[in-house]
Design a protein around this motif. Sequence first.
Motif, PDB file in Angstrom:
ATOM      1  N   VAL A 136       0.840  -1.206   0.000  1.00 35.06           N
ATOM      2  CA  VAL A 136       0.000   0.000   0.000  1.00 35.06           C
ATOM      3  C   VAL A 136       0.871   1.250   0.000  1.00 35.06           C
ATOM      4  O   VAL A 136       0.640   2.192  -0.774  1.00 35.06           O
ATOM      5  N   ALA A 137       1.892   1.271   0.861  1.00 31.68           N
ATOM      6  CA  ALA A 137       2.781   2.433   0.925  1.00 31.68           C
ATOM      7  C   ALA A 137       3.549   2.620  -0.377  1.00 31.68           C
ATOM      8  O   ALA A 137       3.753   3.752  -0.838  1.00 31.68           O
ATOM      9  N   PHE A 138       3.988   1.530  -0.996  1.00 29.48           N
ATOM     10  CA  PHE A 138       4.730   1.609  -2.252  1.00 29.48           C
ATOM     11  C   PHE A 138       3.833   2.152  -3.368  1.00 29.48           C
ATOM     12  O   PHE A 138       4.233   3.015  -4.150  1.00 29.48           O
ATOM     13  N   ILE A 344      -2.929  10.338   5.734  1.00 27.61           N
ATOM     14  CA  ILE A 344      -1.741  10.219   6.575  1.00 27.61           C
ATOM     15  C   ILE A 344      -0.483  10.051   5.728  1.00 27.61           C
ATOM     16  O   ILE A 344       0.592  10.527   6.107  1.00 27.61           O
ATOM     17  N   TYR A 345      -0.593   9.396   4.579  1.00 29.14           N
ATOM     18  CA  TYR A 345       0.583   9.289   3.712  1.00 29.14           C
ATOM     19  C   TYR A 345       1.017  10.664   3.233  1.00 29.14           C
ATOM     20  O   TYR A 345       2.217  10.948   3.127  1.00 29.14           O
ATOM     21  N   ALA A 346       0.061  11.547   2.960  1.00 27.27           N
ATOM     22  CA  ALA A 346       0.385  12.880   2.455  1.00 27.27           C
ATOM     23  C   ALA A 346       1.132  13.733   3.473  1.00 27.27           C
ATOM     24  O   ALA A 346       1.787  14.713   3.106  1.00 27.27           O
ATOM     25  N   LEU A 347       1.063  13.380   4.754  1.00 20.60           N
ATOM     26  CA  LEU A 347       1.776  14.154   5.771  1.00 20.60           C
ATOM     27  C   LEU A 347       3.282  14.120   5.545  1.00 20.60           C
ATOM     28  O   LEU A 347       3.956  15.145   5.592  1.00 20.60           O
ATOM     29  N   HIS A 348       3.817  12.927   5.312  1.00 26.85           N
ATOM     30  CA  HIS A 348       5.260  12.742   5.117  1.00 26.85           C
ATOM     31  C   HIS A 348       5.477  11.553   4.183  1.00 26.85           C
ATOM     32  O   HIS A 348       5.698  10.424   4.658  1.00 26.85           O
ATOM     33  N   PRO A 349       5.435  11.749   2.878  1.00 25.00           N
ATOM     34  CA  PRO A 349       5.642  10.623   1.959  1.00 25.00           C
ATOM     35  C   PRO A 349       6.961   9.899   2.169  1.00 25.00           C
ATOM     36  O   PRO A 349       7.052   8.701   1.892  1.00 25.00           O
ATOM     37  N   SER A 353       5.842   4.317   4.976  1.00 23.25           N
ATOM     38  CA  SER A 353       5.714   2.981   5.560  1.00 23.25           C
ATOM     39  C   SER A 353       5.495   3.056   7.059  1.00 23.25           C
ATOM     40  O   SER A 353       4.682   2.310   7.621  1.00 23.25           O
ATOM     41  N   ARG A 354       6.220   3.947   7.723  1.00 23.70           N
ATOM     42  CA  ARG A 354       6.028   4.101   9.171  1.00 23.70           C
ATOM     43  C   ARG A 354       4.636   4.617   9.491  1.00 23.70           C
ATOM     44  O   ARG A 354       3.983   4.159  10.437  1.00 23.70           O
ATOM     45  N   LEU A 355       4.152   5.585   8.713  1.00 26.74           N
ATOM     46  CA  LEU A 355       2.833   6.155   8.954  1.00 26.74           C
ATOM     47  C   LEU A 355       1.742   5.099   8.797  1.00 26.74           C
ATOM     48  O   LEU A 355       0.864   4.955   9.655  1.00 26.74           O
ATOM     49  N   ILE A 356       1.795   4.358   7.698  1.00 27.93           N
ATOM     50  CA  ILE A 356       0.744   3.370   7.435  1.00 27.93           C
ATOM     51  C   ILE A 356       0.868   2.185   8.386  1.00 27.93           C
ATOM     52  O   ILE A 356      -0.136   1.661   8.892  1.00 27.93           O
ATOM     53  N   GLY A 357       2.096   1.746   8.680  1.00 22.21           N
ATOM     54  CA  GLY A 357       2.272   0.658   9.638  1.00 22.21           C
ATOM     55  C   GLY A 357       1.767   1.029  11.016  1.00 22.21           C
ATOM     56  O   GLY A 357       1.072   0.246  11.672  1.00 22.21           O
ATOM     57  N   GLY A 358       2.096   2.234  11.480  1.00 18.92           N
ATOM     58  CA  GLY A 358       1.624   2.692  12.785  1.00 18.92           C
ATOM     59  C   GLY A 358       0.115   2.820  12.841  1.00 18.92           C
ATOM     60  O   GLY A 358      -0.530   2.425  13.822  1.00 18.92           O
TER      61      GLY A 358
END
Length: 414
Positions: A136-138, A344-349, A353-358
Amino acid sequence: MPGNGEAVTRRTECRSGEGSAFVLSRGVVILFAVACGAAVANVYFSQPLLVTMGHDLGMSPALVGSVVTLTHVGYGLGLFFLVPLGDVADRRRLIVAQLLLLVVALAVVAAAHTAAILLVGMAATGLLAVVTQMLVAFAASLAPRAGRGRVVGLVTSGVVIGILLARTASGLMADLAGWRSVYLASASLTALLALVLYRVLPRHSDAPPTTLRYGQLLRSTITLFAREQLLRLRALFGLLVFAAFSTLWSSVALPLSEAPYFLPHSAIGALGLIGVAGALAATAAGRLNDRGLSRRTTGIALALLAASWLPLAFTRSSLWALVVGVILLDLAVQAVHVTNQTLIYALHPDAGSRLIGGYMVFYSIGSGIGALAATSLYTAAGWGAVCALGAAFSCLGLVLWASTRRGTPDPAAK
């Protein structure tokens, strides 16, 4: 201030390498969705197979129950300890390596002849199934900013469809060829996907390499939550909507297997097909987010989620009411989930991975709370109490949205 959220997004978009030479075609997006669905399904395959597994391996009921628990524990650990690696390593190589290790774990499960080997294999399967979130992050990192919501929506649809169809597929395959065939087939599909993804995905991420050590990487995930109000809020939304989702799907088989229906497991499993209709319809949430309507989309979806429990309350007297409720609930959950991940991905692309995992850790917590509370409540007070619980989770989410909608930065707002 809202302007600050937009400024952060613009800065991080520039750092993430917008304008990559790699073209994310619709076919590649569908490949991401299929891979996500296939990976996450491994977490749920065992649920209709527990009795058969237990008889085959001579396991006590308590030990059989630990199969599901260990799988979800492994998944939760993977979200925190493995998914962040996507921000410091070549994502293509990391994804392919994790898929190949998942093939090994699935083969161990399929070949298990003792309870201990089965439990180790299931824990490893859960741990490695978090490759879903790396995918998803990729996909989000490869998508152009203007179309990121649409891409995340399509890929996340694959996740939800994988969850909904896992039980149906495993039950049917087990009836035809035994429970071990489920994991052998999944291992074969996973190996094929690893090969295809190795050939299709770009060799290098556009994001600049991060110099963080592994320990610093894990600590930075916690720091992101402490710093970003929007991330905390969206994580709470995720916890509540998946608590409601799990409240339904962990308990709906109970009233359907009793009077007046006495439905077989195959018919109950077919409910997943109905849920897929809602999940597919919710891909529109990604497009609405791309148009800057994420806050409104969230509010409407949470209202639908709360409303879905009204027809669901009439499940014992009408299967049509159940169908309507399932479609509304899955549509609403998917819409909120897609919007959450896009924002949340748009906060810090560069920390995607850290954003989506958390964020997904909160998803796991919500799912666990909903499942445990719903099954316990059904035994004590019946289906009406379960619906009241689901409605409570949903209404709490709607109240949270109403109380925070004016004070939280929205990076997707235009």
